[in-house]
Design an enzyme around this catalytic site. Structure first.
Site, mmCIF file in Angstrom:
data_model
loop_
_atom_site.group_PDB
_atom_site.id
_atom_site.type_symbol
_atom_site.label_atom_id
_atom_site.label_comp_id
_atom_site.label_asym_id
_atom_site.label_seq_id
_atom_site.Cartn_x
_atom_site.Cartn_y
_atom_site.Cartn_z
ATOM 1 N N GLU A 286 0.834 -1.202 0.000
ATOM 2 C CA GLU A 286 0.000 0.000 0.000
ATOM 3 C C GLU A 286 0.870 1.255 0.000
ATOM 4 O OE1 GLU A 286 -3.318 -0.638 2.555
ATOM 5 O OE2 GLU A 286 -4.134 1.366 2.253
ATOM 6 N N GLU A 289 2.180 1.674 -3.391
ATOM 7 C CA GLU A 289 1.078 2.113 -4.263
ATOM 8 C C GLU A 289 0.866 3.624 -4.112
ATOM 9 O OE1 GLU A 289 -2.730 0.273 -3.523
ATOM 10 O OE2 GLU A 289 -3.689 1.456 -5.104
ATOM 11 N N CYS A 306 -8.211 -1.820 4.422
ATOM 12 C CA CYS A 306 -8.090 -2.943 5.369
ATOM 13 C C CYS A 306 -9.381 -3.321 6.065
ATOM 14 C CB CYS A 306 -7.030 -2.634 6.420
ATOM 15 S SG CYS A 306 -5.428 -2.391 5.663
ATOM 16 N N SER A 326 -7.264 1.901 -2.313
ATOM 17 C CA SER A 326 -6.064 1.146 -2.654
ATOM 18 C C SER A 326 -6.481 -0.229 -3.159
ATOM 19 C CB SER A 326 -5.212 0.996 -1.398
ATOM 20 O OG SER A 326 -4.350 -0.105 -1.530
ATOM 21 N N LYS A 365 -15.209 -9.523 8.330
ATOM 22 C CA LYS A 365 -14.147 -10.359 7.757
ATOM 23 C C LYS A 365 -14.711 -11.673 7.231
ATOM 24 C CE LYS A 365 -10.371 -7.927 8.336
ATOM 25 N NZ LYS A 365 -9.616 -7.486 7.153
ATOM 26 N N GLU A 368 -15.930 -10.784 3.974
ATOM 27 C CA GLU A 368 -14.799 -10.539 3.073
ATOM 28 C C GLU A 368 -14.217 -11.854 2.555
ATOM 29 O OE1 GLU A 368 -11.105 -9.177 4.831
ATOM 30 O OE2 GLU A 368 -10.824 -7.733 3.211
ATOM 31 N N GLU A 373 -14.293 -13.198 -5.370
ATOM 32 C CA GLU A 373 -12.985 -12.932 -5.994
ATOM 33 C C GLU A 373 -11.805 -13.317 -5.106
ATOM 34 O OE1 GLU A 373 -15.220 -10.681 -5.123
ATOM 35 O OE2 GLU A 373 -14.324 -8.880 -4.255
ATOM 36 N N CYS A 519 -10.000 -1.499 14.797
ATOM 37 C CA CYS A 519 -10.321 -2.930 14.964
ATOM 38 C C CYS A 519 -10.532 -3.332 16.419
ATOM 39 C CB CYS A 519 -9.221 -3.784 14.365
ATOM 40 S SG CYS A 519 -8.932 -3.416 12.651
#
Lengths: 590, 105
Positions: A286, A289, A306, A326, A365, A368, A373, A519
């Site tokens: 990141e 990037e 994240c 990102s 999560k 996710e 994908e 988190c």
């Protein structure tokens, strides 16, 4: 502000104008019981005082009916009685009414032991349920991979609605219907998965009963652990390092990393790794990037990626801003494919046999990991028999339950180290667990990569703490990098509206975490997760960062090793294949 | 009439507070038992308590009215209730006494 004097249970008390009876009573040591009331929903300014449960009623002289103490301000010379026989009887009967429509399966309820309704009944000495009658039989909504709703256990306190609508501005829940038939349900009566719910789980944290909770996946993990053919690896998120201990009687914010590793080894995991390791990897990707975007005129400001709740939020409500995010996967999803490629290769294990478990603070999560994908390893090996990158996500609460089930004496475990290869994490990765952490970690690396100099002071204190929106700027070789940090989706919405209006063009990097406090305040964390708990856990995170020998991601020897041996360079071919992703515009207009 | 009013309460209650949402339902269940003569002494006593608490602690006047209506019924229509419990309804006014005809006169 003028002070107001009143009498509570015979004691005179003087409080600022606007103070509620409940808070005034606290000042003279009188505790009025409450159930639906919640002082701070995630953040200090988000209040929930709807006066729905009628448990906090008190008698005020001169008033015919009872008044609720949670949302009634004191008046000059008010004479208040908080526990007359009439009041006590009313409180108990109100609870009895509530219980008369409650599925009393307490011993098998996942909230058993931490249920506020259960606790209050014990406190108020409720010993029978006299009014009896019809009970609701509503279907359980398990459509979401993250959250299960059991409306039969809902007491309609509406805390979840406040968390969803006011704190997160997602507004996926509503109170629907009249009288006895009223229910809290996903908007429009749809299954939760079909709404704009982002699976952040803040509703589960504030639910006083077992009506909203994470989907329990412990059974799948027990089964995998018992399967001799499977090589089960586990990763532990940065925020879990300072939270799991709470459930075992340790002070909030205690660093239990070593004990958690020991517990996971005792549970039978073949290898215990750290998400801190892949958080360092995330920073490399990141950070590079960001540098790439700045140098090549890419879309700025760049958003961090994240927090999966935040990603879904952006996909649902701000699909036009997706190019800002990102393309890096979150640390959890970087770990999965690397375990099934690099680790499999190094250890000579068939990637089909590797079963990846995550211990996360987060309910999103689960969502996710289930995204279609997220199966980069299967694509890499061109082998459809390889299951998805992360097989099962357990929340902190689920791991706590597994440790209890196995009869492990957690508080007295010796410290044990992570396994090598993907087990080393730096202080930079550790602070991912708190709001502002990803940003600070990125700055530590970006500064040194851009300037080639050593950072004089590692701590970027401007981006820390529970303030909703934080700002910092750092001079890097003449370029002033300006950054913003927001936590809670309500705060994120404020920033996103500005980005959409083109007001934040001169900023480079924005960190957004869906949950208040980052988190450590995630929807899968131990209950209670109050503002105080969030603050103490944040303290624990920064203490652990200070203790660690290596505090910058690019100095992590295991990260240096994987680039040398496998990935070659950040943003390289393999990185793109395994560590980067794309987003999908969703929402009503898409 | 009380049964009818509790029906009205249920249909119009916003459902937010416990006494109105659940309490009026529980009261109605007992009132229906009075009508069909199957009510017990204990249930009458619970109804008494419910009406008292609901009348004093509901969030708005709708729930409060439901509680108070039942409370006054228990207080002033005891004979009627007893008659129902004993299987007859000697004292009650017919549901439709023909107001239309009276008014038109």
């Amino acid at each position: 502000m003028a002070n107001i004097t009143c009498t509570i249970d015979g004691q005179r008390v003087s409080v600022p104008e606007g103070t509620t009876i409940l808070n005034a009573a606290k000042q003279v040591g009188v505790k009025i019981p409450t159930l639906c009331y919640l002082e701070h929903v995630g953040l200090r300014h988000v209040k929930h005082e709807v006066g729905e449960c009628r448990v906090c009623v008190v008698e005020v002289e001169g008033k015919k009916d009872f008044v609720t103490s949670c949302n009634t301000p004191v008046e000059e010379n008010m004479i208040i009685h908080t526990h007359t026989p009439k009041i006590i009887a009313a409180r108990k009967l109100n609870l009895e009414m509530m219980l008369s429509d409650h599925h009393l399966d307490c011993p098998t309820c996942p909230k058993n032991g931490i249920c506020e309704l259960q606790k209050l009944c014990a406190e108020l000495n409720v010993r029978q349920i006299r009014p009896q009658g019809e009970k609701k039989e509503l279907p359980i909504d398990d459509s979401s991979p993250s959250i299960i709703r059991d409306p039969n256990k809902c007491i309609l306190c509406q805390r979840c609605i406040t968390a969803c609508r006011v704190l997160q501005t997602v507004d996926a829940l509503e109170l629907y219907g009249n009288g006895y038939d009223a229910v809290v349900r996903p908007k429009g009566g749809l299954p939760l998965i079909e709404t704009q719910c982002v699976a952040c789980g803040q509703c589960a944290l504030v639910c006083p009963t077992g009506a909203i909770l994470e989907k329990d996946d412990t059974g799948t993990v027990w089964k995998a652990l018992a399967d001799p053919k499977k090589h089960v690896v586990v990763q532990t998120a940065p925020s879990t390092h300072v939270t799991i201990g709470e459930a075992f009687g340790l002070p909030v914010g205690t660093d239990i990393t070593g004990k958690m590793v020991a517990a996971l080894k005792r549970l039978g995991f073949n290898a215990v790794f750290d998400t801190n390791w892949s958080a360092d990897l995330t920073i490399m990707e990141e950070g590079y990037e960001l540098i790439h975007r700045i140098k090549n005129g890419g879309v700025l400001p760049q958003f961090t990626s994240c927090s999966p709740g935040w990603i879904k939020f952006c996909e649902e409500f701000y699909p036009d801003l997706l190019p800002h995010i990102s393309s890096c996967k979150s640390p959890q999803q970087m770990f999965g494919p690397i375990a099934k490629t690099y680790y499999a290769e190094k250890k000579g294990i068939n990637p089909e046999d590797i079963f990846v478990v995550s211990i996360m603070p987060c309910t999103a999560k689960k969502y996710e990991a289930a995204r279609p994908e997220m199966n980069a390893a299967a694509t890499y090996w061109n082998n459809p028999n390889i299951t998805r990158d992360v097989d099962v996500v357990l929340t902190s609460r689920e791991l706590i339950r597994m440790i209890r089930e196995a009869g492990i004496d957690f508080a007295n475990l010796p410290d044990e180290p992570y396994d090598p290869l993907m087990g080393e994490g730096t202080g930079a990765a550790q602070i991912f667990g708190a709001t502002g952490g990803v940003m600070e970690a990125a700055l530590r690396t970006a500064y040194e990569v851009i300037t080639g100099k050593t950072l004089p002071k590692l701590d970027f204190e401007d981006v820390r703490g529970m303030k909703e929106i934080k700002e910092a700027s750092v001079n890097m070789n003449g370029l002033t990098v300006k950054v913003l940090v927001a936590h809670s989706l309500g705060a994120a919405r404020q920033l996103l509206d500005k980005v959409r209006a083109g007001e934040l063009k001169d900023y480079h990097f924005i960190e957004i975490m869906a949950c208040p406090g980052g988190c450590i305040g995630g929807g899968g964390q131990p209950i209670p997760t109050t503002v105080e708990e969030r603050e103490n856990r944040i303290k624990g995170i920064y203490e652990r960062d200070k203790k660690l020998k290596i505090r910058k991601s690019h100095e992590n020897p295991e990260i240096q090793a994987i680039y040398k041996e496998f990935l070659k360079e950040p943003l390289g071919h393999k990185s793109h294949q395994l560590l980067h992703t794309h987003y999908t515009p969703r929402g009503k207009s898409n | 009439m009380v049964d009818f009013f509790l029906d009205y309460t249920q249909k119009n209650s916003c459902g937010e507070c416990v006494p109105c949402r659940i309490g009026s339902k529980r009261m109605q269940e007992i009132v229906k038992k009075i009508s069909n003569g199957s009510v017990s002494e204990e249930e009458i006593s619970i109804l008494n308590e419910l009406s008292e608490v609901i009348g004093a602690s509901s969030k708005c006047d709708l729930g409060k009215m439901a509680g108070k209506a039942v409370k006054f019924t228990l207080q002033y229509c005891k004979d009627d209730i007893d008659a129902h419990r004993n299987g007859g309804c000697g004292y009650s006014v017919p549901a439709n006494p023909g107001w239309k005809a009276i008014v038109l006169k």
